[in-house]
Structures are given as C-alpha cells and as structure tokens.
Write a protein that holds these residues in place. Sequence first.
Motif, short mmCIF file in Angstrom:
data_model
loop_
_atom_site.label_atom_id
_atom_site.label_comp_id
_atom_site.label_asym_id
_atom_site.label_seq_id
_atom_site.Cartn_x
_atom_site.Cartn_y
_atom_site.Cartn_z
N GLN A 243 0.80 -1.23 0.00
CA GLN A 243 0.00 0.00 0.00
C GLN A 243 0.83 1.27 0.00
N GLU A 244 1.86 1.29 0.85
CA GLU A 244 2.64 2.54 0.95
C GLU A 244 3.68 2.69 -0.16
N LEU A 245 4.22 1.56 -0.64
CA LEU A 245 5.32 1.66 -1.61
C LEU A 245 4.90 1.22 -3.02
N SER A 246 3.70 0.67 -3.15
CA SER A 246 3.21 0.16 -4.45
C SER A 246 4.15 -0.87 -5.08
N ILE A 247 4.67 -1.75 -4.24
CA ILE A 247 5.52 -2.85 -4.74
C ILE A 247 4.78 -4.14 -4.41
N ARG A 248 4.67 -5.03 -5.41
CA ARG A 248 3.98 -6.30 -5.14
C ARG A 248 4.86 -7.21 -4.28
N VAL A 249 4.23 -7.85 -3.30
CA VAL A 249 4.98 -8.67 -2.35
C VAL A 249 4.67 -10.15 -2.56
N VAL A 250 5.73 -10.95 -2.55
CA VAL A 250 5.57 -12.40 -2.60
C VAL A 250 6.22 -12.94 -1.33
N VAL A 251 5.48 -13.79 -0.60
CA VAL A 251 5.98 -14.32 0.66
C VAL A 251 6.49 -15.74 0.43
N ALA A 252 7.70 -16.02 0.90
CA ALA A 252 8.29 -17.35 0.70
C ALA A 252 9.32 -17.63 1.77
N ASN A 253 9.81 -18.87 1.80
CA ASN A 253 10.94 -19.17 2.67
C ASN A 253 12.19 -18.67 1.94
N THR A 254 12.85 -17.66 2.48
CA THR A 254 13.99 -17.07 1.75
C THR A 254 15.33 -17.50 2.35
N LEU A 255 15.32 -18.41 3.31
CA LEU A 255 16.59 -18.85 3.89
C LEU A 255 17.23 -19.90 2.98
N MET A 256 18.43 -19.59 2.50
CA MET A 256 19.10 -20.50 1.55
C MET A 256 20.10 -21.39 2.29
N LYS A 257 19.57 -22.48 2.82
CA LYS A 257 20.45 -23.39 3.56
C LYS A 257 20.95 -24.49 2.64
N THR A 258 20.03 -25.08 1.89
CA THR A 258 20.40 -26.19 1.01
C THR A 258 20.34 -25.73 -0.45
N LEU A 259 20.87 -26.58 -1.33
CA LEU A 259 20.79 -26.27 -2.75
C LEU A 259 19.33 -26.18 -3.20
N GLU A 260 18.48 -27.05 -2.62
CA GLU A 260 17.05 -27.01 -2.98
C GLU A 260 16.44 -25.65 -2.61
N ASP A 261 16.82 -25.11 -1.44
CA ASP A 261 16.33 -23.79 -1.04
C ASP A 261 16.70 -22.74 -2.09
N LYS A 262 17.96 -22.82 -2.54
CA LYS A 262 18.46 -21.83 -3.51
C LYS A 262 17.72 -21.95 -4.83
N VAL A 263 17.51 -23.18 -5.27
CA VAL A 263 16.83 -23.42 -6.55
C VAL A 263 15.37 -22.95 -6.46
N ARG A 264 14.73 -23.26 -5.34
CA ARG A 264 13.32 -22.87 -5.15
C ARG A 264 13.17 -21.34 -5.20
N LEU A 265 14.08 -20.64 -4.53
CA LEU A 265 14.03 -19.18 -4.50
C LEU A 265 14.30 -18.61 -5.91
N ALA A 266 15.25 -19.21 -6.61
CA ALA A 266 15.58 -18.75 -7.97
C ALA A 266 14.38 -18.98 -8.90
N LYS A 267 13.72 -20.15 -8.75
CA LYS A 267 12.54 -20.45 -9.59
C LYS A 267 11.45 -19.43 -9.36
N LEU A 268 11.27 -19.07 -8.09
CA LEU A 268 10.24 -18.09 -7.74
C LEU A 268 10.54 -16.74 -8.41
N ALA A 269 11.78 -16.29 -8.30
CA ALA A 269 12.16 -14.99 -8.88
C ALA A 269 12.01 -15.02 -10.40
N VAL A 270 12.48 -16.10 -11.01
CA VAL A 270 12.41 -16.21 -12.48
C VAL A 270 10.94 -16.33 -12.92
N GLY A 271 10.14 -17.03 -12.11
CA GLY A 271 8.70 -17.16 -12.40
C GLY A 271 8.02 -15.79 -12.44
N LEU A 272 8.40 -14.90 -11.54
CA LEU A 272 7.81 -13.55 -11.52
C LEU A 272 8.22 -12.78 -12.77
#
Length: 309
Positions: free
Chosen positions: A277-306
């Motif tokens: 509302q205040e910044l007019s930026i769309r927000v996506v909520v996710a687990n952003t902690l990159m502990k494992t390679l799967e975490d990193k791939v999941r986060l990258a997929k999400l960003a590329v999907g957007l």
Amino acid sequence: MIVALAGGVGAARFLQGLVRVVEPGDITAIVNTGDDIELHGLYISPDVDIVLYTLAGIVDEQKGWGIKGDTFYCLEMLGRYGLETWFKLGDKDLATHIYRTMLLRAGYTLSQATEAIRKALGVEVRVIPMSDQPVRTIIITDKGPMHFQEYLVKRGARDAVLGVRFEGVEAAEPAPGVLEAIEGAEGIIICPSNPIVSIGTILALRGVREALREVEAPIVAISPIVGGAPVKGPADKLMRGLGIEVSAYGVASLYKDFLDYIIIDEVDRGLRERIEQELSIRVVVANTLMKTLEDKVRLAKLAVGLIRG
Ligand code: GDP
Ligand code: FO1
C-alpha cells in the motif's frame, strides 16, 4: 538475459540456485566493487571473487568467502615481516589477487581482468564488476571514517555508524556492458545483498538508477533482512545508522522508485500490506533462507517465475 545486481555471500548463494534454473550463459551478474581493497601491493575484489569462487564450485561454503581447504602460510610469513594479517588471505586466494594485479599493471581494465579470471575458473555466468574506476565505500563512524573492510573485518563492525560515503562514485562510470545489460534484460534480480554497501554502491553509479527506472522488464528483489535482522553481516547496523527501518519494508523503501516485486520471508508476512500500500511494490511471501541447494533453486525459480510470468 537475466541480470542480477550482486554483493558477495548472499548474492553468490542465490546465483548457485539461479544457474540451475536459467542457462548460466543467459545470466549477467553486475557485482559491487565498493569493498575492493589494496593490501600487500595486491588488488583484492572480495565480492567479485566470492561470486566467481562460488560459481566455480571452489568457495569455502562455511565462510561463504575464500577457497575451500586453503592454507595461510604466506599470510603467516607476511606477519613475521610485521605486515597486517587481519584480512585472511589464503595461499590459493592470493594467486587470484596476484594474477589480477599483474593484469591491471599490464594495462587491463578491472572488467578485462575479471573476464580473464572468470574464463580460467570455467564460470559461464557473465560477471561484470560494477565499474572499472575505483569507488571506495567509506563508513563514517564515531571513531572516524574508515574503509569498509576495516570497519567490518579489522574492527568487527563494533563502531557506531554515522554515515556512508562512496568515494570516487561521481567520477566513476558503470563498467562497459552494465547499462546495456540492464536496458536489454529480460528481467532484473536484486540479489539478497547488503542494500547499503553492496546494492547501494551499484545504484549510486551514474545512470544505473535511471536505467532501472526506465526499463520495462520486471525487477524483482529478495529481501536480505529476515525477521528484522540480516541473515549475516552488518546490514542492520548500516541501515540503522542511516535512519532506515531494519526490515523488509526498509529494504523495499530503498528500491521503491524502480522495484516491481519483493520476495520477503514467511516470518515477515505481516509487512506485506504496508509494502504494497505505501510503496506500491507487489509482495511475494516465501521461505527465503538459503540453507540447502534445494532452497536456492526454489528461490531462484520463484524470482524467475515472476519475471517470466
Ligand atoms: P555483507 O556486506 O556481508 O552484508 O555482504 P553481502 O552483500 O553478501 O550481503 C549479505 C546479505 O545477504 C546480508 O544482508 C544477509 O542478510 C543476506 N543473506 C545471506 N544469506 C541469506 C539467505 O539465506 N537468505 C536471505 N534472504 N538473505 C541472506
Ligand atoms: N571476511 C571476513 O569477515 N574476514 C576476512 O578475513 C575476510 C577475508 C577475505 C579475503 C578474500 C575475500 O575475497 C573475502 C574476504 N572476506 C573476509 C569477505 C569480505 O570481506 C566480505 O564478506 C565482503 O566484502 C562483503 O560483501
């Protein structure tokens, strides 16, 4: 081409995921050089090295910087000569700094030297240092102004931060290819890096912010602040010192003039409405902690999907 604005450790971890989602040759990383430092007659570019070592699979994963299994005999000997040893340069790591310094002395620009190192390490992602001219991040503290590495590594970020200065930024230009990469990008990712001293330096370069504002391609950031604190590093101290709220909202506010999406952590879901509302930026909520390679791939997929919709 997917373009990533990058600092060191947080960005490198994210890029490890991104290369598994997008062809590495279709990624350009524009990397902060404000942390660069000359020590023992050598030119050291920590964030560029962190990104290259990580993508080459030779980084010390525990620390996030340096080369795995490295030894420190040279540094020990330098100490015997009375030289400063607070910046932990490993023996193999030193070879990179020697090679880079040789190339620079032979007349290579920093981006040409980076290109030579990248090729030798077999990294397929295009890695561009943000500028070929020196830009130095100076932290203004209650003990006086100091180089970022002195603030962070030598003094352990213990001094109160009063301000930040990017010395040389007015005279510096973005390295060849930086503005072109942004202008021609399919999408732009602002990596989970320190928003002040990693991304802030890149944004301070002439024309970069304007190019981001004008580009049609989607721009996505991943918040490095999770639950009101950085995952590692001094981002909270720097943000607080500059009067910026230490939260994903604070990060979004720094990018509000060009950002389309911000990925924030599940623990920060309560900030969604305020950011949208205040910044007019769309927000996506996710687990952003990159502990494992799967975490990193999941986060990258999400960003590329957007970006790809
Ligand atoms: P710094 O100068 O040490 O802060 O170096 P960087 O530019 O590499 O930034 C590190 C940033 O990445 C810090 O602010 C961390 O909070 C962030 N970071 C590191 N790992 C993660 C992670 O797994 N998830 C998220 N969201 N952020 C991370
Ligand atoms: N970070 C430290 O905390 N201590 C060190 O001794 C240190 C040495 C070092 C050597 C080479 C290199 O490429 C990076 C190094 N880093 C060290 C990391 C670096 O100072 C920071 O993490 C980045 O500049 C922040 O983006």
